[in-house]
Design an enzyme around this catalytic site. Structure first.
Site, PDB file in Angstrom:
ATOM      1  N   SER A 138     -25.855  45.292 -85.764  1.00 29.98           N
ATOM      2  CA  SER A 138     -24.664  44.461 -85.623  1.00 29.98           C
ATOM      3  C   SER A 138     -23.432  45.147 -86.199  1.00 29.98           C
ATOM      4  O   SER A 138     -22.348  45.127 -85.607  1.00 29.98           O
ATOM      5  CB  SER A 138     -24.879  43.103 -86.299  1.00 29.98           C
ATOM      6  OG  SER A 138     -23.709  42.321 -86.277  1.00 29.98           O
ATOM      7  N   ASP A 189     -36.336  51.340 -94.260  1.00 30.75           N
ATOM      8  CA  ASP A 189     -36.185  49.932 -93.915  1.00 30.75           C
ATOM      9  C   ASP A 189     -37.099  49.533 -92.751  1.00 30.75           C
ATOM     10  O   ASP A 189     -37.585  48.405 -92.692  1.00 30.75           O
ATOM     11  CB  ASP A 189     -34.728  49.644 -93.550  1.00 30.75           C
ATOM     12  CG  ASP A 189     -33.818  49.655 -94.778  1.00 30.75           C
ATOM     13  OD1 ASP A 189     -34.346  49.686 -95.903  1.00 30.75           O
ATOM     14  OD2 ASP A 189     -32.591  49.627 -94.601  1.00 30.75           O
TER      15      ASP A 189
END
EC number: 2.7.1.23
Length: 291
Positions: A190, A73
């Site tokens: 997060s 990613d």
């Protein structure tokens, strides 16, 4: 067809798949342009890529039908900055580890190329977070796909982040920092700080405090049409500002605003690419011996 390619180093087990990809592109006489750093790595790794054309990170990809991201990613986040407002579709080939964004398996590369030629794919438009600041922090790349974070420096104590929503005072976060996450980034930093998972097309941002000292504050979801603004207090007089993988030490006199960027990242999705399947396979959701 013209395809740009960017990547990072890869394990020896991935070499046959990468070579197979370049062989397939050569057979189809595809025009290939490779990021300068990755071409140097391929040359040292003795991968025959046949391309004589490169682009630098500074200039980015000026023109291509697709850009292939070979890695995890993090590599795909790099590719987003190489494309920027040109919004060239990005194909994420997962030669990394987890791979929430890069979902094409290395052994499926030839099938993926067939799908691109036959139009058997869709485009997933992902919201980007845009950051504007005085003084300027991120230069020509003030946008990110995953998140924007404000954190204390390694040598500093807890910081205070005064936060505003559309000009109205929201809260003062006494914490190690704060994360402003897009839906794409909701499965990243997060999430590890207690934030919720959002579906990719949700029109929201997540405000997630990092180790808050005011224990009654929790992650908050806001519309991505709003504008957020931040002022930071720190005993050290500075803090870290990060946009995806790019971070800088910033003086507390800086004023920062965050909003949805005016353009998007366009990710290529194949027919078997499903976000809910990705959640179950990557996070082991629903893993239970009773299922």
């Amino acid at each position: 067809m013209k395809i740009a390619i960017h990547g990072r180093n890869f394990p020896e087990s991935a070499r046959p798949y990468i070579q197979s990809m370049f062989d397939e592109l050569a057979k189809r006489q595809v025009e290939v342009i490779i990021s300068a750093g990755y071409r140097e790595f391929l040359d040292n790794a003795s991968v025959a890529h046949y391309s004589q054309i490169t682009y630098t990170i500074e200039e980015g990809v000026l023109e291509a039908d697709f850009i292939f991201s070979l890695g995890g990613d993090g590599t795909l986040l790099d590719a987003v900055t190489h494309v920027g407002p040109r919004q060239i579709p990005i194909v994420g080939i997962n030669i990394g580890r987890l791979g929430f964004l890069a979902t094409v398996a290395p052994n499926s590369v030839r099938l993926m190329i067939d799908a691109l030629y036959n139009g058997q794919f869709s485009i997933d438009e992902r919201t980007l977070v845009g950051v504007r600041s005085t003084p300027d922090i991120f230069g020509n790349l003030p946008f990110g796909l995953n998140d924007f974070t404000i954190t204390r420096t390694q040598t500093s104590s807890m910081i205070t982040v005064h936060s505003y929503l559309d000009g109205e005072f929201l809260n003062s976060y006494w914490a190690d920092g704060i994360i402003i996450s897009t839906p794409s980034g909701s499965t990243g930093y997060s999430l590890s700080c207690g934030g919720p998972v959002l579906l990719p097309q949700t029109n929201n941002f997540i405000i997630t405090p990092i180790s808050p000292h005011n224990l009654n504050v929790r992650p908050m979801i806001v519309m991505d049409s709003c504008q957020l603004a931040f002022e930071v207090e720190s005993r050290s007089g500075n803090f870290l500002a990060a946009l995806d993988s790019r971070s800088f030490t910033v003086d507390t006199s800086a004023r920062i605003s965050v909003q949805k960027e005016t353009f998007v990242a366009r990710l290529v999705k194949l027919s078997d690419d499903n976000f809910l399947n990705t959640l179950r396979s990557k996070l082991n959701w629903g893993w239970d011996i009773r299922n």
